[in-house]
Design a protein around this motif. Structure first.
Motif, PDB file in Angstrom:
ATOM      1  N   ALA A 232       3.068  -3.923  -8.362  1.00 33.70           N
ATOM      2  CA  ALA A 232       3.246  -2.489  -8.609  1.00 33.70           C
ATOM      3  C   ALA A 232       1.915  -1.749  -8.583  1.00 33.70           C
ATOM      4  CB  ALA A 232       3.947  -2.280  -9.949  1.00 33.70           C
ATOM      5  N   CYS A 233       0.861  -2.373  -9.148  1.00 34.83           N
ATOM      6  CA  CYS A 233      -0.410  -1.654  -9.179  1.00 34.83           C
ATOM      7  C   CYS A 233      -1.041  -1.605  -7.789  1.00 34.83           C
ATOM      8  CB  CYS A 233      -1.353  -2.243 -10.223  1.00 34.83           C
ATOM      9  SG  CYS A 233      -2.420  -3.566  -9.711  1.00 34.83           S
ATOM     10  N   GLU A 235       0.719  -1.459  -5.051  1.00 42.42           N
ATOM     11  CA  GLU A 235       1.528  -0.438  -4.384  1.00 42.42           C
ATOM     12  C   GLU A 235       1.067   0.965  -4.764  1.00 42.42           C
ATOM     13  OE1 GLU A 235       6.152   0.821  -4.766  1.00 42.42           O
ATOM     14  OE2 GLU A 235       5.784  -1.255  -4.184  1.00 42.42           O
ATOM     15  N   ARG A 236       0.710   1.154  -6.024  1.00 42.83           N
ATOM     16  CA  ARG A 236       0.224   2.460  -6.485  1.00 42.83           C
ATOM     17  C   ARG A 236      -1.104   2.807  -5.813  1.00 42.83           C
ATOM     18  NH1 ARG A 236      -0.055   3.253 -12.834  1.00 42.83           N
ATOM     19  NH2 ARG A 236      -1.688   1.678 -12.615  1.00 42.83           N
ATOM     20  N   ILE A 237      -1.987   1.806  -5.675  1.00 43.62           N
ATOM     21  CA  ILE A 237      -3.265   2.037  -4.996  1.00 43.62           C
ATOM     22  C   ILE A 237      -3.023   2.378  -3.532  1.00 43.62           C
ATOM     23  CG2 ILE A 237      -5.383   0.902  -4.193  1.00 43.62           C
ATOM     24  CD1 ILE A 237      -5.336  -0.660  -6.860  1.00 43.62           C
ATOM     25  N   GLU A 238      -2.109   1.654  -2.892  1.00 42.89           N
ATOM     26  CA  GLU A 238      -1.775   1.945  -1.496  1.00 42.89           C
ATOM     27  C   GLU A 238      -1.245   3.367  -1.348  1.00 42.89           C
ATOM     28  OE1 GLU A 238      -0.496  -2.639  -0.222  1.00 42.89           O
ATOM     29  OE2 GLU A 238       1.017  -1.139  -0.747  1.00 42.89           O
ATOM     30  N   GLY A 239      -0.439   3.795  -2.326  1.00 43.15           N
ATOM     31  CA  GLY A 239       0.136   5.132  -2.267  1.00 43.15           C
ATOM     32  C   GLY A 239      -0.903   6.222  -2.422  1.00 43.15           C
ATOM     33  N   GLU A 240      -1.822   6.031  -3.369  1.00 35.67           N
ATOM     34  CA  GLU A 240      -2.884   7.023  -3.574  1.00 35.67           C
ATOM     35  C   GLU A 240      -3.935   6.932  -2.474  1.00 35.67           C
ATOM     36  OE1 GLU A 240      -6.205   8.311  -7.001  1.00 35.67           O
ATOM     37  OE2 GLU A 240      -4.652   6.812  -7.452  1.00 35.67           O
ATOM     38  N   PRO A 327      -6.154   4.238 -14.962  1.00 41.54           N
ATOM     39  CA  PRO A 327      -5.551   5.544 -15.282  1.00 41.54           C
ATOM     40  C   PRO A 327      -6.469   6.441 -16.097  1.00 41.54           C
ATOM     41  CG  PRO A 327      -4.566   3.777 -16.591  1.00 41.54           C
ATOM     42  CD  PRO A 327      -5.432   3.112 -15.579  1.00 41.54           C
TER      43      PRO A 327
END
Length: 366
Positions: A232-233, A235-240, A327
């Motif tokens: 999940a983390c 994926e969050r980095i990829e998204g940002e 965060p």
């Protein structure tokens, strides 16, 4: 009763391998990446014990407490260790590493921490990697704090063993970690009779039973929740966008440094040169006569969730660390942290300028 953390479908080998692939992309590496089922100390120690032994001559760079730990492990393996220590308020230079090779041509292993979150410095790995490659030594890098806050490029830098953890700038779990391993490092382990085998510390077990087997059968039951949190983390980095995440950390560091100087009250950056300061955390030196631990305690009494901590060990009386990572790499967290420290300094009788600090933070945030 049902709970989102319970009764999950088992994490299969294919899913596990897919998470490894995403971590490899985060590192821009073609090397093998192994996700180990424990906090980053597991691969950090496993990599040293796998590649070092009585025939090893190691250059161990010490720019903070983790470098000291690596030297202890290397000696425990029987290696001859040359410690290259620099003051914790600065960074090591490639020229210092070059001089160490000139004085000790037998060096065949170099251990280095990229960013020392505990002391707030960061080291020029790309330049040091060039020197290490010139001499053919194995290059071991602790990038646990730096990954996500600044570039980490094991292939481009010639790093043979690059250990990362997700709990800092990546904003992920502490219970799993990863290491990229070059072919040279695998060969060194295979030739080392003292490398751990059939052990939780063993990277060779992962190589022989997981990687060489086509990543079809896991060695043991994975830490499922931590693996899902790691996915999940990432994926969050990829998204940002990794560049955006790193830029956010750089802005937080620059703003904290500028804001602390503008705040006054005697606070000053612990790391003298901004170029040597890590983007993952900013360390501050307290004014003479002001105990860092007491100041942090007062600041946290007003807001217990702020990412403030006093230095460890002997540094507990003089150093404050602002952990603006993951965060917490935001302008709001930087403002709140400096405001709390300013209020605590004012209570201690020091003159501070909160409005000047606020303006400095706004001006420094890219």
């Amino acid at each position: 009763m049902t709970h989102p953390f319970l009764d999950l479908a088992p994490l299969g080998a294919a899913h596990f391998a897919a998470i490894e692939d995403r971590v490899a992309r985060l590192l821009s590496t073609e090397q093998d990446v192994v996700i180990m089922q424990g906090e980053a100390l597991l691969p950090l120690e496993g990599a040293i014990r796998g590649t070092a032994g009585p025939g090893t001559t190691a250059l161990n760079v010490i720019t903070g407490p983790y470098g000291q730990t690596f030297g202890d492990w290397l000696r425990d393996c029987g290696a001859t260790v040359i410690d290259l220590s620099v003051p914790f308020h600065t960074a090591v230079t490639a020229e210092q590493v070059r001089r160490a090779f000139a004085e000790h041509p037998s060096i065949d292993f170099v251990s280095l921490v990229h960013a020392e979150a505990a002391t707030g410095n960061t080291n020029p790995v790309a330049e040091i990697g060039e020197v290490v490659r010139e001499h053919g030594a194995l290059f071991y890098l602790d990038a646990v704090a730096s990954i996500g806050a600044e570039p980490v490029l094991p292939d481009a830098w010639g790093v043979d063993l690059c250990v990362i953890g997700a709990q800092k700038a990546m904003g992920g779990p502490a219970g799993v970690s990863a290491v990229s391993v070059s072919e040279r490092a695998w060969a060194r382990m295979a030739a080392n009779p003292l490398a751990p085998r059939r052990s939780y510390l063993s990277l060779l077990d992962w190589k022989q039973r997981w990687i060489d087997g086509g990543r079809k059968a896991l060695l043991h039951a994975p830490a499922q929740l931590e693996m899902l949190a790691l996915e999940a983390c990432v994926e969050r980095i990829e998204g940002e966008g990794l560049d955006a995440v790193m830029a956010r950390h750089a802005s937080a560091a620059a703003a904290t440094r500028a804001g602390a100087l503008a705040l006054g009250g005697g606070l000053e950056p612990y790391v003298y040169e901004a170029a040597d300061a890590a983007p993952v955390a900013t360390t501050l030196r307290t004014p003479h006569g002001v105990d860092a631990s007491g100041l942090v305690a007062k600041a946290l009494a007003a807001d217990p969730v702020l990412p403030l901590v006093a230095g460890g060990g002997a540094l507990a009386t003089e150093m404050i660390r602002v952990n603006h990572y993951g965060p917490d790499a935001t302008r709001g967290v930087v403002h709140s942290s400096l405001a709390a420290l300013g209020a605590a300094l004012a209570e201690a009788g020091r003159s501070v300028d909160l409005e000047a600090a606020r303006r400095a933070v706004a001006g420094a945030w890219a």
